[in-house]
Scaffold this active site. Structure first.
Site, PDB file in Angstrom:
ATOM      1  N   ASP A  92       0.866  -1.117  -0.028  1.00 45.46           N
ATOM      2  CA  ASP A  92      -0.325   0.031  -0.144  1.00 45.46           C
ATOM      3  C   ASP A  92       0.889   1.309  -0.016  1.00 45.46           C
ATOM      4  O   ASP A  92       2.222   1.212  -0.324  1.00 45.46           O
ATOM      5  CB  ASP A  92      -0.967  -0.008   1.240  1.00 45.46           C
ATOM      6  CG  ASP A  92      -0.112  -0.141   2.529  1.00 45.46           C
ATOM      7  OD1 ASP A  92       0.793   0.294   2.482  1.00 45.46           O
ATOM      8  OD2 ASP A  92      -0.842  -0.348   3.581  1.00 45.46           O
ATOM      9  N   SER A  93       0.348   2.376   0.105  1.00 40.85           N
ATOM     10  CA  SER A  93       1.127   3.663   0.007  1.00 40.85           C
ATOM     11  C   SER A  93       1.679   4.210   1.205  1.00 40.85           C
ATOM     12  O   SER A  93       2.395   5.044   1.448  1.00 40.85           O
ATOM     13  CB  SER A  93       0.154   4.844  -0.656  1.00 40.85           C
ATOM     14  OG  SER A  93      -0.875   5.084   0.036  1.00 40.85           O
ATOM     15  N   GLY A  94       1.033   3.566   2.492  1.00 38.85           N
ATOM     16  CA  GLY A  94       1.240   4.125   3.777  1.00 38.85           C
ATOM     17  C   GLY A  94       0.328   5.128   4.167  1.00 38.85           C
ATOM     18  O   GLY A  94       0.231   5.304   5.340  1.00 38.85           O
ATOM     19  N   GLY A  95      -0.185   5.779   3.123  1.00 36.00           N
ATOM     20  CA  GLY A  95      -1.238   6.745   3.774  1.00 36.00           C
ATOM     21  C   GLY A  95      -2.286   6.352   4.706  1.00 36.00           C
ATOM     22  O   GLY A  95      -2.649   6.958   5.712  1.00 36.00           O
ATOM     23  N   PHE A  96      -2.895   5.305   4.461  1.00 35.80           N
ATOM     24  CA  PHE A  96      -3.964   4.767   5.526  1.00 35.80           C
ATOM     25  C   PHE A  96      -3.432   4.651   6.923  1.00 35.80           C
ATOM     26  O   PHE A  96      -4.106   5.018   7.804  1.00 35.80           O
ATOM     27  CB  PHE A  96      -4.637   3.358   4.817  1.00 35.80           C
ATOM     28  CG  PHE A  96      -5.807   2.827   5.692  1.00 35.80           C
ATOM     29  CD1 PHE A  96      -7.145   3.242   5.299  1.00 35.80           C
ATOM     30  CD2 PHE A  96      -5.642   2.238   6.959  1.00 35.80           C
ATOM     31  CE1 PHE A  96      -8.060   2.788   6.066  1.00 35.80           C
ATOM     32  CE2 PHE A  96      -6.641   1.894   7.744  1.00 35.80           C
ATOM     33  CZ  PHE A  96      -7.962   2.343   7.214  1.00 35.80           C
ATOM     34  N   ASP A 146      -3.091   8.298  -1.258  1.00 32.00           N
ATOM     35  CA  ASP A 146      -4.391   8.946  -1.183  1.00 32.00           C
ATOM     36  C   ASP A 146      -4.825   9.459   0.206  1.00 32.00           C
ATOM     37  O   ASP A 146      -4.257   8.994   1.409  1.00 32.00           O
ATOM     38  CB  ASP A 146      -5.459   7.863  -1.626  1.00 32.00           C
ATOM     39  CG  ASP A 146      -5.727   6.544  -0.805  1.00 32.00           C
ATOM     40  OD1 ASP A 146      -4.685   6.323  -0.162  1.00 32.00           O
ATOM     41  OD2 ASP A 146      -6.457   5.891  -1.041  1.00 32.00           O
ATOM     42  N   GLN A 194     -11.499   7.210  -4.754  1.00 28.34           N
ATOM     43  CA  GLN A 194     -11.942   7.436  -3.331  1.00 28.34           C
ATOM     44  C   GLN A 194     -13.639   8.069  -3.591  1.00 28.34           C
ATOM     45  O   GLN A 194     -13.999   7.820  -4.582  1.00 28.34           O
ATOM     46  CB  GLN A 194     -11.259   8.456  -2.686  1.00 28.34           C
ATOM     47  CG  GLN A 194      -9.876   7.968  -2.323  1.00 28.34           C
ATOM     48  CD  GLN A 194     -10.283   6.881  -0.972  1.00 28.34           C
ATOM     49  OE1 GLN A 194     -11.513   6.895  -0.400  1.00 28.34           O
ATOM     50  NE2 GLN A 194      -9.419   6.095  -0.467  1.00 28.34           N
ATOM     51  N   GLY A 221     -11.518   3.485   0.502  1.00 23.01           N
ATOM     52  CA  GLY A 221     -12.330   4.211   1.341  1.00 23.01           C
ATOM     53  C   GLY A 221     -13.660   3.768   1.544  1.00 23.01           C
ATOM     54  O   GLY A 221     -14.740   4.366   1.744  1.00 23.01           O
ATOM     55  N   ASP A 271      -7.681  -7.542   0.451  1.00 27.26           N
ATOM     56  CA  ASP A 271      -6.792  -7.971   1.348  1.00 27.26           C
ATOM     57  C   ASP A 271      -7.577  -7.525   2.751  1.00 27.26           C
ATOM     58  O   ASP A 271      -8.384  -6.673   2.720  1.00 27.26           O
ATOM     59  CB  ASP A 271      -5.516  -7.051   1.532  1.00 27.26           C
ATOM     60  CG  ASP A 271      -5.962  -5.572   1.920  1.00 27.26           C
ATOM     61  OD1 ASP A 271      -6.364  -4.867   1.141  1.00 27.26           O
ATOM     62  OD2 ASP A 271      -5.263  -5.344   3.115  1.00 27.26           O
ATOM     63  N   CYS A 309     -11.462 -29.947   6.852  1.00 28.95           N
ATOM     64  CA  CYS A 309     -10.337 -28.991   6.478  1.00 28.95           C
ATOM     65  C   CYS A 309      -9.213 -29.476   6.681  1.00 28.95           C
ATOM     66  O   CYS A 309      -8.570 -30.099   7.366  1.00 28.95           O
ATOM     67  CB  CYS A 309     -10.531 -27.838   7.624  1.00 28.95           C
ATOM     68  SG  CYS A 309      -9.245 -26.487   7.279  1.00 28.95           S
ATOM     69  N   CYS A 311      -6.224 -27.786   6.615  1.00 30.42           N
ATOM     70  CA  CYS A 311      -5.293 -26.698   7.244  1.00 30.42           C
ATOM     71  C   CYS A 311      -4.413 -27.553   8.185  1.00 30.42           C
ATOM     72  O   CYS A 311      -4.743 -28.552   8.557  1.00 30.42           O
ATOM     73  CB  CYS A 311      -5.843 -25.527   7.664  1.00 30.42           C
ATOM     74  SG  CYS A 311      -6.254 -25.864   9.564  1.00 30.42           S
ATOM     75  N   CYS A 314      -6.189 -28.125  11.729  1.00 28.64           N
ATOM     76  CA  CYS A 314      -7.539 -29.262  11.657  1.00 28.64           C
ATOM     77  C   CYS A 314      -6.757 -30.580  11.123  1.00 28.64           C
ATOM     78  O   CYS A 314      -7.478 -31.598  11.648  1.00 28.64           O
ATOM     79  CB  CYS A 314      -8.516 -28.798  10.424  1.00 28.64           C
ATOM     80  SG  CYS A 314      -9.645 -27.630  10.968  1.00 28.64           S
ATOM     81  N   HIS A 340      -5.378 -21.735  10.330  1.00 29.59           N
ATOM     82  CA  HIS A 340      -6.912 -22.058   9.807  1.00 29.59           C
ATOM     83  C   HIS A 340      -7.220 -21.076   9.196  1.00 29.59           C
ATOM     84  O   HIS A 340      -8.016 -21.304   8.220  1.00 29.59           O
ATOM     85  CB  HIS A 340      -7.643 -22.420  11.324  1.00 29.59           C
ATOM     86  CG  HIS A 340      -8.902 -22.800  10.711  1.00 29.59           C
ATOM     87  ND1 HIS A 340      -9.319 -24.135  10.241  1.00 29.59           N
ATOM     88  CD2 HIS A 340     -10.137 -22.031  10.716  1.00 29.59           C
ATOM     89  CE1 HIS A 340     -10.520 -23.869   9.804  1.00 29.59           C
ATOM     90  NE2 HIS A 340     -10.937 -22.744  10.179  1.00 29.59           N
TER      91      HIS A 340
END
Lengths: 393, 393
Positions: A92-96, A146, A194, A221, A271, A309, A311, A314, A340
């Site tokens: 990501d850009s780091g903005g968040f 952003d 956005q 956003g 994500d 499952c 995993c 499990c 899991h």
């Protein structure tokens, strides 16, 4: 980066595709486990590859920039070399994180100044600088800087914020095109739509983004406090405009139900920290809904989290044992729960792709959503009703 | 439980052997990773088996008795079923933890009363009760209840304590012989030689223990504050008396150097929290001595912890990355360090067995000890000079 649609649905906008990067192929729709500081919390890279079968992971630029810092990552030859993950990485850009984690941040046209949440040191992120940082990290997909306003912002603020994001986007795009990858592999740059919950702003933003002709596009956003139906509406509005022949990434979303609905509306990338963060607290995803493994009823339960499952948790351990580990504060307990949950998410994406390729996505989605309702009274409804999005890692 | 000596050394008392239990063979000398509450901290059972190649693990009776409690372990069908470890398990008697962890403990002839360190609840451990608990756990090797006095105790206290341990041993041994395994596999019972640092008490204790004719014998009350040379002397005194045709277990010891010296004096079994606890703090064992990975000089070090090491950390990650993970508080960092250290210990035991079988133990030991001196200025000398023993898990 090449993207090819390989299957579409007749009864929805869901599509399956394949992206080719210099670190290998990504079959979409795909979920990216979050590897905040270069490590998916508690998970070994070989588990990520062999057990969870993750095709791409997400790294947080804000975190990596502050620690270990670009000197160390450049010295290692980029993040792939540093953390030994051979497959694609998106940053990501780091903005968040600047907005959610740091103190004393100041938004200016130039960029955003902030103080590190680690040591209080002062930093400036500009649209150009976050491109440079992501060049140093060497991610396969970089994101534009952003501003992500709250889901409840009024129109005036949302518009002002969008204009800033658009000016930043143009600067970031220009800088991206004027700079080159550092480590010999290709890097793509995704702009972000956005516009909060306002249809006209979202349309304006989507057109502006589409006109750039980037190799992929993101929707940001959303899942930041707005009702979940509004989120779905906004995805529809935006995906009417974003080009069909480029992948679309819905940032920071979300619950299994959110993902099923967004795929239905033509989203390809996801994500979210839910599977890992909820896992660390013993909240587990199953095909019958959430369970909270700390619940007393699992004290002597000698069955796995989910029958069948595959995993690592499990395949070997019972609910009673995993519950005991969590109660005793044992790291292994958290680790098994995270494995899991990440397996559940990733396996669901495989099912989703299969269903799309078979042209059965609508019926698959219906069945999956109904199944997950069974246990849903037992655990907090994180996002089944209201999608929340805290990509703090 | 059968024990067979398969090789002895001409120039030392070191011997290699094989123990057969109903959960498989144990090649000795052997190191047992400590699985306090049924889990070796941070380590998945498949890593323990496939990467570390542990042949036996240790469980702490005190911890398991308090949490999850015997109901849950019995319901699962014993600890092997509960934690899914198919190989042998040894449990201590819980006595050591009562003395080191719990509050308001009161020593009486009947047993020891104590309050749980978790919830303050009151409990009584008697020599008979700890046999019953270990029957419920289903360990392959059970230990007798003893009192472990500090390494600096005066003669009067040491003697009084030894007499209590001996009365407890007779009661525990009687109860062991009057009870049966619960889960269909054989369980052995090891008595423990106490006697502090006093030769005559140690000799008295060793004779008393040897006379029982148990399937294996343990040496306790060492590495608890006495000088390391005194510890080695006590091992020699005791091993002169303990039968040669039964395995000998030196409890809670120790550093790599301690183990090399004790093997030289005829010890076969070891357990210690050093590799896991030190690992969690970034203190790593190598063939050139300790390193502290948090040291600034490793900030950009793109080599593994130890060149050529086949542990999961060294096969994949650099010192710079592992250091970053620990600095960022990432669980994966601790986990990789623990894996490396446990691999180091276990791999050293393989080398030790090979050297004994080749009749080269003396030269192997000399070379190994000299090699480990190189880095030893850099990290705390835990036990290289003074062996300390806190088996708190």
């Amino acid at each position: 980066m090449d993207y090819k649609v390989i299957a579409t649905c007749s009864d929805s906008k869901a599509r399956a595709g394949v992206i080719t990067t210099d670190h290998g192929e990504i079959m979409t729709p795909i979920f990216m486990p979050v590897g905040t500081v270069g490590s998916v919390k508690a998970v070994h890279m070989s588990e990520l590859r062999d057990d969870i079968k993750a095709q791409i992971i997400l790294g947080n630029t804000y975190h990596l920039y502050l620690r270990p810092g670009m000197d160390i990552i450049e010295q290692a030859g980029g993040l792939h070399k540093f953390n030994s993950w051979e497959r694609p990485i998106l940053t990501d850009s780091g903005g968040f994180q600047v907005f959610s984690l740091s103190e004393n941040r100041k938004l200016k046209d130039e960029g955003v100044t902030f103080r590190s949440h680690i040591d209080g040191s002062k930093h400036l992120f500009t649209p150009e600088k976050v491109v440079d940082i992501q060049r140093s990290i060497g991610s396969d997909i970089m994101m534009a800087l952003d501003e992500c306003p709250p889901g409840t912002s009024d129109y005036q603020y949302a518009e002002k914020s969008l204009r800033l994001t658009q000016r930043w986007l143009e600067r970031g795009w220009k800088h991206f095109n004027e700079t080159s990858p550092r480590y010999g592999h290709r890097q793509a740059f995704f702009p972000i739509v956005q516009g909060c919950t306002y249809v006209d702003l979202r349309q304006d933003a989507a057109k502006h983004v589409a006109d750039l002709g980037a190799e992929g596009n993101a929707i940001g956003g959303l899942a930041v406090g707005e009702p979940v139906d509004v989120m779905y509406d906004m995805i529809e509005v935006v995906n009417e405009i974003l080009p069909l022949d480029r992948p679309r990434y819905l940032m920071g979303v979300g619950t299994p139900a959110n993902i099923l609905e967004a795929v239905d509306r033509g989203v390809d990338f996801f994500d979210c920290v839910y599977p890992s963060r909820n896992g660390r607290h013993g909240h587990l995803y199953t095909n019958r809904g959430h369970i909270n493994i700390l619940n007393a009823k699992y004290e002597m339960d000698d069955t796995p989290i989910e029958e069948g499952c595959q995993c690592p948790a499990c395949r070997r351990y019972t609910k009673a044992y995993i519950r005991h580990l969590l109660k005793a504060g044992e790291m292994l307990g958290m680790r098994l729960c995270v494995l899991h949950n990440l397996y559940f998410y990733n396996h669901m994406m495989t099912e989703i792709r299969d269903a799309i390729e078979k042209g059965e996505y609508a019926s698959y989605k219906k069945k999956k959503l109904e199944g997950m309702m069974e246990f849903d009274l037992e655990a907090p409804h994180d996002g089944y009703n209201i999608a929340r999005n805290w990509r703090k890692g």
